[in-house]
Design a protein around this motif. Sequence first.
Motif, PDB file in Angstrom:
ATOM      1  N   TYR A 210       0.827  -1.202   0.000  1.00 22.70           N
ATOM      2  CA  TYR A 210       0.000   0.000   0.000  1.00 22.70           C
ATOM      3  C   TYR A 210       0.859   1.248   0.000  1.00 22.70           C
ATOM      4  CZ  TYR A 210      -4.296  -2.561   0.788  1.00 22.70           C
ATOM      5  OH  TYR A 210      -5.377  -3.393   0.638  1.00 22.70           O
ATOM      6  N   SER A 211       0.504   2.166  -0.884  1.00 23.86           N
ATOM      7  CA  SER A 211       1.036   3.518  -0.798  1.00 23.86           C
ATOM      8  C   SER A 211       0.290   4.219   0.333  1.00 23.86           C
ATOM      9  CB  SER A 211       0.805   4.250  -2.120  1.00 23.86           C
ATOM     10  OG  SER A 211       1.275   5.573  -2.057  1.00 23.86           O
ATOM     11  N   MET A 212       1.032   4.941   1.167  1.00 24.51           N
ATOM     12  CA  MET A 212       0.428   5.610   2.312  1.00 24.51           C
ATOM     13  C   MET A 212       0.521   7.123   2.140  1.00 24.51           C
ATOM     14  SD  MET A 212      -0.621   3.105   4.085  1.00 24.51           S
ATOM     15  CE  MET A 212      -1.139   3.978   5.561  1.00 24.51           C
ATOM     16  N   GLY A 213      -0.549   7.795   2.480  1.00 23.40           N
ATOM     17  CA  GLY A 213      -0.570   9.245   2.318  1.00 23.40           C
ATOM     18  C   GLY A 213      -1.111   9.956   3.540  1.00 23.40           C
TER      19      GLY A 213
ATOM     20  N   ALA B  70       1.423  14.663   1.938  1.00 19.94           N
ATOM     21  CA  ALA B  70       2.607  13.863   1.624  1.00 19.94           C
ATOM     22  C   ALA B  70       2.178  12.431   1.356  1.00 19.94           C
ATOM     23  CB  ALA B  70       3.615  13.909   2.774  1.00 19.94           C
ATOM     24  N   ALA B  71       3.010  11.712   0.594  1.00 19.87           N
ATOM     25  CA  ALA B  71       2.731  10.312   0.309  1.00 19.87           C
ATOM     26  C   ALA B  71       4.026   9.561   0.133  1.00 19.87           C
ATOM     27  CB  ALA B  71       1.861  10.174  -0.939  1.00 19.87           C
ATOM     28  N   LEU B  72       3.958   8.258   0.422  1.00 25.37           N
ATOM     29  CA  LEU B  72       5.148   7.407   0.383  1.00 25.37           C
ATOM     30  C   LEU B  72       4.772   6.102  -0.279  1.00 25.37           C
ATOM     31  CD1 LEU B  72       8.076   7.259   1.391  1.00 25.37           C
ATOM     32  CD2 LEU B  72       7.211   6.379   3.553  1.00 25.37           C
TER      33      LEU B  72
ATOM     34  N   TYR C 234      -4.031   0.627  -2.339  1.00 29.10           N
ATOM     35  CA  TYR C 234      -3.388  -0.607  -2.767  1.00 29.10           C
ATOM     36  C   TYR C 234      -2.548  -0.317  -4.005  1.00 29.10           C
ATOM     37  CZ  TYR C 234      -2.594  -5.320  -4.430  1.00 29.10           C
ATOM     38  OH  TYR C 234      -1.998  -6.471  -4.859  1.00 29.10           O
ATOM     39  N   SER C 235      -1.246  -0.431  -3.868  1.00 27.98           N
ATOM     40  CA  SER C 235      -0.333  -0.129  -4.976  1.00 27.98           C
ATOM     41  C   SER C 235       0.999  -0.798  -4.698  1.00 27.98           C
ATOM     42  CB  SER C 235      -0.128   1.381  -5.117  1.00 27.98           C
ATOM     43  OG  SER C 235       0.917   1.651  -6.034  1.00 27.98           O
ATOM     44  N   ARG C 236       1.410  -1.630  -5.610  1.00 27.15           N
ATOM     45  CA  ARG C 236       2.692  -2.317  -5.438  1.00 27.15           C
ATOM     46  C   ARG C 236       3.782  -1.623  -6.252  1.00 27.15           C
ATOM     47  NH1 ARG C 236       1.136  -8.555  -6.229  1.00 27.15           N
ATOM     48  NH2 ARG C 236       3.153  -8.883  -5.213  1.00 27.15           N
ATOM     49  N   LEU C 237       3.512  -0.381  -6.596  1.00 32.32           N
ATOM     50  CA  LEU C 237       4.468   0.385  -7.389  1.00 32.32           C
ATOM     51  C   LEU C 237       5.533   1.000  -6.483  1.00 32.32           C
ATOM     52  CD1 LEU C 237       1.908   2.157  -9.711  1.00 32.32           C
ATOM     53  CD2 LEU C 237       3.234   0.088 -10.182  1.00 32.32           C
TER      54      LEU C 237
END
Length: 126
Positions: free
Chosen positions: A32-35, A49-51, A100-103
């Motif tokens: 997961y990308s978290m923001g 911000a996001a990571l 949900y992002s596996r990037l």
Amino acid sequence: QVQLVESGGGLVQAGGSLRLSCVASGLIFNEYSMGWFRQAPGMEREFVAALAGRGDSANYADSVKGRFTISRDNAKNAVYLQMNSLKPEDTAVYYCAADYSRLTYPTLPMYEYEHWGQGTQVTVSS
């Protein structure tokens, strides 16, 4: 069931610091990308911000660059927002969100975030 629980908000004087935490459950955290987003009274919610879930790619709103730092601890299912040199205009409810992002780069558009916390109030006095 995905849950995000923020903590760490409070009242601080201008120039001070706070560290927000968000603990996630019910998901595979590194997928997961978290923001972090915020919403001031009478204003629309905005990106802070996001990571990325994988790697350490981060992105910041121009208004917080150089003052805020987003980080994560995948072992603890936690994401943090270190806020330094706080200004009265940083006053808002801060929300943690997960996409949900596996990037290897972070999700930026707010509408792509599927899960949200309940928010934590940050008040900066002048």
